[in-house]
Design a protein around this motif. Sequence first.
Motif, PDB file in Angstrom:
ATOM      1  N   THR A 103       0.835  -1.198   0.000  1.00  0.00           N
ATOM      2  CA  THR A 103       0.000   0.000   0.000  1.00  0.00           C
ATOM      3  C   THR A 103       0.871   1.251   0.000  1.00  0.00           C
ATOM      4  O   THR A 103       0.432   2.310  -0.447  1.00  0.00           O
ATOM      5  CB  THR A 103      -0.940   0.021   1.222  1.00  0.00           C
ATOM      6  N   LEU A 104       2.106   1.124   0.475  1.00  0.00           N
ATOM      7  CA  LEU A 104       3.045   2.242   0.430  1.00  0.00           C
ATOM      8  C   LEU A 104       3.330   2.624  -1.027  1.00  0.00           C
ATOM      9  O   LEU A 104       3.438   3.805  -1.363  1.00  0.00           O
ATOM     10  CB  LEU A 104       4.346   1.880   1.157  1.00  0.00           C
ATOM     11  N   LEU A 141       2.953   6.298  -5.609  1.00  0.00           N
ATOM     12  CA  LEU A 141       2.497   6.584  -6.975  1.00  0.00           C
ATOM     13  C   LEU A 141       1.515   7.754  -7.010  1.00  0.00           C
ATOM     14  O   LEU A 141       1.546   8.564  -7.935  1.00  0.00           O
ATOM     15  CB  LEU A 141       1.858   5.344  -7.591  1.00  0.00           C
ATOM     16  N   ALA A 142       0.653   7.854  -6.015  1.00  0.00           N
ATOM     17  CA  ALA A 142      -0.274   8.979  -5.956  1.00  0.00           C
ATOM     18  C   ALA A 142       0.486  10.297  -5.836  1.00  0.00           C
ATOM     19  O   ALA A 142       0.173  11.274  -6.530  1.00  0.00           O
ATOM     20  CB  ALA A 142      -1.240   8.804  -4.783  1.00  0.00           C
ATOM     21  N   ILE A 143       1.507  10.329  -4.999  1.00  0.00           N
ATOM     22  CA  ILE A 143       2.315  11.542  -4.836  1.00  0.00           C
ATOM     23  C   ILE A 143       3.062  11.870  -6.122  1.00  0.00           C
ATOM     24  O   ILE A 143       3.091  13.027  -6.566  1.00  0.00           O
ATOM     25  CB  ILE A 143       3.291  11.376  -3.646  1.00  0.00           C
ATOM     26  N   ILE A 144       3.650  10.846  -6.756  1.00  0.00           N
ATOM     27  CA  ILE A 144       4.379  11.069  -8.012  1.00  0.00           C
ATOM     28  C   ILE A 144       3.440  11.606  -9.089  1.00  0.00           C
ATOM     29  O   ILE A 144       3.787  12.533  -9.826  1.00  0.00           O
ATOM     30  CB  ILE A 144       5.076   9.766  -8.466  1.00  0.00           C
ATOM     31  N   MET A 145       2.236  11.034  -9.174  1.00  0.00           N
ATOM     32  CA  MET A 145       1.274  11.508 -10.186  1.00  0.00           C
ATOM     33  C   MET A 145       0.886  12.957  -9.938  1.00  0.00           C
ATOM     34  O   MET A 145       0.780  13.734 -10.882  1.00  0.00           O
ATOM     35  CB  MET A 145       0.050  10.600 -10.221  1.00  0.00           C
ATOM     36  N   PHE A 174       3.829  15.259 -11.016  1.00  0.00           N
ATOM     37  CA  PHE A 174       4.140  15.362 -12.433  1.00  0.00           C
ATOM     38  C   PHE A 174       2.922  15.637 -13.326  1.00  0.00           C
ATOM     39  O   PHE A 174       3.049  16.343 -14.324  1.00  0.00           O
ATOM     40  CB  PHE A 174       4.858  14.093 -12.915  1.00  0.00           C
ATOM     41  N   LEU A 175       1.771  15.082 -13.002  1.00  0.00           N
ATOM     42  CA  LEU A 175       0.614  15.256 -13.876  1.00  0.00           C
ATOM     43  C   LEU A 175      -0.063  16.614 -13.714  1.00  0.00           C
ATOM     44  O   LEU A 175      -0.552  17.174 -14.698  1.00  0.00           O
ATOM     45  CB  LEU A 175      -0.398  14.136 -13.645  1.00  0.00           C
ATOM     46  N   VAL A 176      -0.088  17.150 -12.505  1.00  0.00           N
ATOM     47  CA  VAL A 176      -0.730  18.462 -12.318  1.00  0.00           C
ATOM     48  C   VAL A 176      -0.012  19.553 -13.114  1.00  0.00           C
ATOM     49  O   VAL A 176      -0.661  20.309 -13.846  1.00  0.00           O
ATOM     50  CB  VAL A 176      -0.861  18.810 -10.813  1.00  0.00           C
ATOM     51  N   PRO A 177       1.319  19.665 -13.045  1.00  0.00           N
ATOM     52  CA  PRO A 177       1.976  20.676 -13.890  1.00  0.00           C
ATOM     53  C   PRO A 177       1.793  20.405 -15.386  1.00  0.00           C
ATOM     54  O   PRO A 177       1.630  21.333 -16.172  1.00  0.00           O
ATOM     55  CB  PRO A 177       3.455  20.565 -13.504  1.00  0.00           C
TER      56      PRO A 177
END
Length: 156
Positions: free
Chosen positions: A64-65, A70-74, A77-80
């Motif tokens: 689950t970590l 992956l949520a933090i990485i997304m 990178f995806l928001v910008p």
Amino acid sequence: MSTFMGVPGTIYKVGYAGMSVSVPGIAFSMVIPALLVGRRLIRLGHRYRMLTMADYISDRYESTLMRALLAIIMILFLVPMMGAQTIGAGIIFKTYTGAPEWVGIVVMGITVILYCMAGGIRSIMITDVIQGILMVATAVVTFFVSLQLGGGLKLL
């Protein structure tokens, strides 16, 4: 926006050699993964009720970590990237209509939000497929037009 603004700008700046970045990029980032990995991931997703890559990777490594990472990485990178896409759409909107750039940004943002809410992940997948087909077709046509305008292939 990279496809419609970045690549043409690069080609304009460095010449037709700039296409050497975009055409292989399409193959390695869209076509090959779709053909080699996509079908298997779809089957696994249906079998194990996975909706996202985070679901797949966290199930694969039983962590689950990993899902949280992956949520933090997304988000990082995806928001910008989505912001850049929306700003690019505002620039294109301004270029074609003469309206202020912020109007295009707002129109694009609202359109994407409503479309995603109405159609869900399936609508996003369909637009990605359509855009991918258009990009590949455009790359192929551009390649042959470039050959013609550049004088054709020169063999030693």
